[in-house]
Design a protein around this motif. Structure first.
Motif, PDB file in Angstrom:
ATOM      1  N   UNK A   1     -26.150 -17.328  15.809  1.00 20.80           N
ATOM      2  CA  UNK A   1     -27.231 -17.718  16.726  1.00 20.80           C
ATOM      3  C   UNK A   1     -26.716 -17.749  18.157  1.00 20.80           C
ATOM      4  N   UNK A   2     -25.562 -18.353  18.354  1.00 14.93           N
ATOM      5  CA  UNK A   2     -24.973 -18.410  19.692  1.00 14.93           C
ATOM      6  C   UNK A   2     -24.654 -17.014  20.211  1.00 14.93           C
ATOM      7  N   UNK A   3     -24.052 -16.167  19.360  1.00 15.80           N
ATOM      8  CA  UNK A   3     -23.707 -14.810  19.767  1.00 15.80           C
ATOM      9  C   UNK A   3     -24.952 -13.994  20.102  1.00 15.80           C
ATOM     10  N   UNK A   4     -26.026 -14.179  19.318  1.00 11.30           N
ATOM     11  CA  UNK A   4     -27.262 -13.437  19.576  1.00 11.30           C
ATOM     12  C   UNK A   4     -27.869 -13.842  20.913  1.00 11.30           C
TER      13      UNK A   4
ATOM     14  N   UNK B   1     -26.217  -8.984  16.530  1.00 15.24           N
ATOM     15  CA  UNK B   1     -26.036 -10.386  16.184  1.00 15.24           C
ATOM     16  C   UNK B   1     -27.314 -11.015  15.642  1.00 15.24           C
ATOM     17  N   UNK B   2     -28.474 -10.533  16.109  1.00 12.49           N
ATOM     18  CA  UNK B   2     -29.738 -11.005  15.543  1.00 12.49           C
ATOM     19  C   UNK B   2     -29.858 -10.592  14.085  1.00 12.49           C
ATOM     20  N   UNK B   3     -29.495  -9.352  13.786  1.00 11.40           N
ATOM     21  CA  UNK B   3     -29.518  -8.881  12.403  1.00 11.40           C
ATOM     22  C   UNK B   3     -28.548  -9.688  11.545  1.00 11.40           C
ATOM     23  N   UNK B   4     -27.381  -9.975  12.088  1.00  8.46           N
ATOM     24  CA  UNK B   4     -26.383 -10.745  11.354  1.00  8.46           C
ATOM     25  C   UNK B   4     -26.874 -12.164  11.095  1.00  8.46           C
ATOM     26  N   UNK B   5     -27.534 -12.751  12.085  1.00  9.41           N
ATOM     27  CA  UNK B   5     -28.104 -14.088  11.919  1.00  9.41           C
ATOM     28  C   UNK B   5     -29.119 -14.098  10.781  1.00  9.41           C
TER      29      UNK B   5
END
Length: 306
Positions: free
Chosen positions: A203-206, A39-43
């Motif tokens: 951001x929330x998911x990360x 999720x950080x990568x996706x953000x």
């Protein structure tokens, strides 16, 4: 003039280039997934895409101000399916599957999209379109059928394939959703709005699910380079090129060009992941492009009749 635009070589180039760039996301996702939390990568991907698009969109913010409620609803679903759903399932899937297996599953995109266009947009179908899609899908499967030596365990490969197939469904969904947005909104504005809407979600998911929050200490130079291209090009530039073409093209024509994506994914797996090239794949390349050319011919014939 509209008919001329829909029969322009530029339209076919846009569809081809958009899918080729989207296809490169498959091997890049595997590299990125090995270096960053999902999720950080996706953000960061969505942030890069928004930064790339912002200079072009800011001068035309009037488009977004005039967007209707239905347009905003469609863009929200594009963000949900095309940005959040596609990115996350592709990253998780490619952590488990090889590049070749990922490309194999992505080869189902034309069939899934064409079926969705028939079911939800009520687009017409005929034998020529069915043959073109069959050739494209058969070719994409052929070039990926030999996937030995990947090293992944059996169950990991199965779960990885299922997750990549979920990404295929999201891909088909937001391709068709793009056709429902008002013509008053450009592809640039749609892509920018969807990217921005996806940022707080990721951001929330990360913060909730990534180990140690927004940690990126495990990434090396190769991971960062892959992330930069994955965000700026496949999430920033590619959707603009693809949306610009797909909003002028029938769903079946767009589905035919989607067969380019797994070919691009496979070539990227050879070049970026050092997966083995096999001579039998050459026959598949021929089938894929035969299907694309047949779909283009059918589309041009239909334009002449209109």
């Amino acid at each position: 003039m509209a008919s001329e635009n829909k029969n322009s070589p530029l339209l076919y180039l846009q569809l081809f280039a958009g899918m080729a760039l989207f296809g490169s996301a498959t091997p890049l996702s595997k590299i990125v997934g090995e270096g960053f939390p999902v999720f950080t990568a996706s953000l960061m991907r969505m942030g890069l895409a928004a930064l790339v698009l912002a200079p072009f969109v800011i001068p035309r913010l009037g488009e977004l101000k005039k967007a209707s409620a239905s347009d905003w609803r469609a863009m929200a679903f594009i963000a949900l399916f095309g940005m959040v759903g596609f990115t996350a399932t592709m990253l998780f899937g490619m952590r488990l599957a090889s590049g070749v297996v990922g490309a194999t599953v992505m080869s189902m995109t034309p069939a899934v999209t064409a079926l969705a266009a028939f079911l939800f947009l009520k687009e017409s179908y005929n034998a020529t379109k069915s043959t073109a899609l069959a050739l494209a899908v058969a070719g994409a499967i052929t070039i990926n059928i030999f996937n030995g030596g990947s090293g992944e365990s059996g169950m990991a490969m199965v779960w990885g394939s299922l997750l990549v197939f979920a990404a295929v469904c999201f891909e088909a969904g937001y391709t068709l959703l793009a056709k429902t947005v008002s013509d008053a909104l450009s592809a640039l504005s749609i892509s920018f709005a969807a990217s921005v809407m996806a940022i707080p979600v990721f951001l929330l998911l990360a913060l909730l699910f990534d180990p140690d929050g927004l940690t990126v200490s495990g990434a090396n130079t190769g991971h960062w380079a892959a992330l930069a291209f994955w965000g700026a090009i496949t999430a920033g530039l590619a959707p603009v090129i693809w949306y610009t073409g797909v909003r002028q093209a029938p769903g079946a024509l767009a589905a035919g060009f989607m067969a380019v994506m797994p070919v691009s994914a496979l070539v990227g797996s050879y070049l970026l992941l050092d997966e083995s090239f096999r001579g039998a794949h050459l026959a598949g390349f021929g089938l894929v492009f035969a299907g694309v050319l047949l779909m283009v011919r059918e589309h041009m014939q239909g334009m002449k009749e209109d």
